[in-house]
Design an enzyme around this catalytic site. Structure first.
Site, short mmCIF file in Angstrom:
data_model
loop_
_atom_site.label_atom_id
_atom_site.label_comp_id
_atom_site.label_asym_id
_atom_site.label_seq_id
_atom_site.Cartn_x
_atom_site.Cartn_y
_atom_site.Cartn_z
N SER A 159 0.79 -1.23 0.00
CA SER A 159 0.00 0.00 0.00
C SER A 159 0.83 1.29 0.00
CB SER A 159 -0.95 -0.01 1.19
OG SER A 159 -0.21 -0.08 2.38
N HIS A 176 -5.82 -4.49 -0.28
CA HIS A 176 -5.95 -3.41 -1.27
C HIS A 176 -6.26 -3.93 -2.67
CE1 HIS A 176 -4.92 0.30 0.93
NE2 HIS A 176 -4.19 -0.50 1.69
N LYS A 186 -12.11 -1.77 2.84
CA LYS A 186 -11.50 -0.89 1.85
C LYS A 186 -12.45 -0.74 0.65
CE LYS A 186 -6.98 -1.10 3.72
NZ LYS A 186 -6.11 -2.11 4.28
C1 LIG Z 1 -5.72 -2.44 5.65
C2 LIG Z 1 -5.03 -3.71 5.69
C3 LIG Z 1 -5.35 -4.66 6.65
C4 LIG Z 1 -6.32 -4.39 7.77
O1 LIG Z 1 -7.63 -4.45 7.32
P1 LIG Z 1 -8.80 -3.94 8.29
O2 LIG Z 1 -10.02 -4.54 7.70
O3 LIG Z 1 -8.77 -2.46 8.25
O4 LIG Z 1 -8.47 -4.48 9.64
C5 LIG Z 1 -4.71 -5.88 6.61
N1 LIG Z 1 -3.78 -6.14 5.67
C6 LIG Z 1 -3.45 -5.25 4.73
C7 LIG Z 1 -2.44 -5.60 3.71
C8 LIG Z 1 -4.05 -3.99 4.71
O5 LIG Z 1 -3.72 -3.10 3.79
#
Ligand SMILES: *Cc1c(COP(=O)(O)O)cnc(C)c1O
Length: 389
Positions: free
Chosen positions: A181, A209, A240
């Protein structure tokens, strides 16, 4: 009397002195392309709301209907009395959408990682983890008590060497983010599958993502590479692109069955609420029917990246709607972001230690919910701030 929290005061003062103390901005509006932050109306280029689902009327209606029918809470953990028909419906729909045998839903993406890694790996096992993997993967690995071997980012030559050195270990797992990310680059899953097959490793990708972004209609990175059935575990988030909250693990039935027996967030933490689940179901239904939003997001991302390049910005090597505007210098990035905010553009500066020293950037998150006018306003602000430096 001893001051038991004096050390915290000292640490916080330290953070402040290093410029690492976080100021958390407050939203006073729904999360969308136009938001009110700290009392100011701005265009939002910070959230992971890739498809604009956070405030989508169809999702909202589904949530309200679910609250009226099932209430606001589930009352228990899934294994005692907290599994509703809604949970099962979402899992079934996600499994169909992702073309996997089974899916289990958790309270968040972080929880999904904390659930799956310790359930599969333990003391004496070895986990090979990309050095840039998300914090929740790192925490899942720590909780498992397995030996963790970090490999250089996306470097499969090194990965193979490390796996080979450990080839006598019976249980091995290769784990990677799907999309990284900070840079918007993606993992080389086909290469990982080759190594995993050769040395008998389990494979896991955290596609937080990539869900709703990559692949046909946002089916994720495994779909993007046409690797269906060849990757053991896909972790996804519903917070997301899906715009709500929650996480899931998708894969073979035997693995998902095992998680229903062993995953601690499933056993010991209350399940997602009816409103959350129903809005996620609505999101999956929308994506199943049409890829229009996914296509719009990609078109927006291409448009924005191309224009930024024309304006002379270095936008890194992203292959996703994440646009890292590379400014390199920490102070410059913070100042740039502040000036953008003054001009009504909300885009955060990412600095050390989130990214390596000297690689500071402003990260612009593009969404299907942005209009061309929003993007043009951001482009104008970027060029004005650049000229004013
Ligand atoms: C955002 C993210 C998470 C966490 O996800 P949530 O649903 O916000 O807990 C886990 N792994 C990756 C790679 C992320 O980018």
């Amino acid at each position: 009397m001893q001051n038991k929290t004096a050390w915290i005061e000292k640490e916080i003062a330290n953070l402040k002195a290093q410029g690492l103390y976080k100021h958390v901005r407050t939203l006073e509006s729904p999360s969308g392309p136009e938001i009110v932050v700290d009392g100011k109306k701005v265009l939002n280029f910070c959230s992971n709301n890739y498809l604009g689902f956070t405030n989508n009327p169809i999702l909202k209606k589904a949530a309200i209907k679910a609250i009226e029918k099932y209430g606001v809470g589930t009352g228990a953990v899934r294994t005692i009395a907290g599994t509703m028909v809604l949970h099962l419906e979402l899992e079934k729909k996600l499994a169909e959408f992702k073309k996997v045998e089974d899916v289990i839903v958790f309270q968040s993406g972080l929880m999904a990682n904390i659930a799956v890694i310790p359930a599969l790996m333990g003391e004496g096992d070895v986990i090979f983890s990309d050095e840039l993997n998300h914090a929740s993967i790192i925490d899942g690995c720590r909780l498992s008590k397995a030996t963790v071997v970090r490999y250089p980012h996306n470097n499969l030559v090194e990965l193979e060497k490390l796996v080979k050195e450990n080839s006598k270990v019976a249980k091995k797992l290769i784990v990677t983010d799907g999309v990284f990310s900070m840079d918007g680059d993606i993992s080389n899953l086909p290469g990982i599958v080759k190594i995993a097959t050769k040395y008998d490793c389990l494979t896991m990708v955290d596609d937080a993502h990539g869900e709703g972004v990559l692949g046909k209609s946002g089916r994720g990175i495994v779909d993007h590479y046409h690797l269906h059935g060849q990757f053991d575990i896909e972790v996804g988030t519903l917070s997301k692109a899906f715009g709500v909250v929650g996480g899931f693990v998708a894969g073979k039935k035997i693995i998902v069955d095992w998680l229903r027996q062993k995953a601690r967030p499933f056993l010991f933490s209350t399940s997602l609420s009816p409103a959350d689940i129903a809005s996620c179901i609505a999101a999956v239904d929308i994506l199943k029917k049409s890829d229009a939003l996914v296509k719009k997001m990609w078109a927006n991302a291409e448009y924005f990246k191309n224009r930024m390049k024309k304006l002379g910005f270095d936008v890194g090597h992203s292959v996703t709607p994440i646009v890292p505007v590379m400014l390199m210098d920490e102070k410059l990035a913070v100042e740039f972001s502040r000036k953008l905010f003054e001009k009504g553009i909300f885009a955060v500066a990412l600095c050390y230690p989130t990214v390596p020293m000297g690689k500071a950037r402003i990260r612009v998150m593009i969404s299907a919910a942005h209009t061309r006018k929003h993007l043009d306003q951001a482009l104008l602000a970027f060029s004005e701030v650049k000229k004013g430096l």
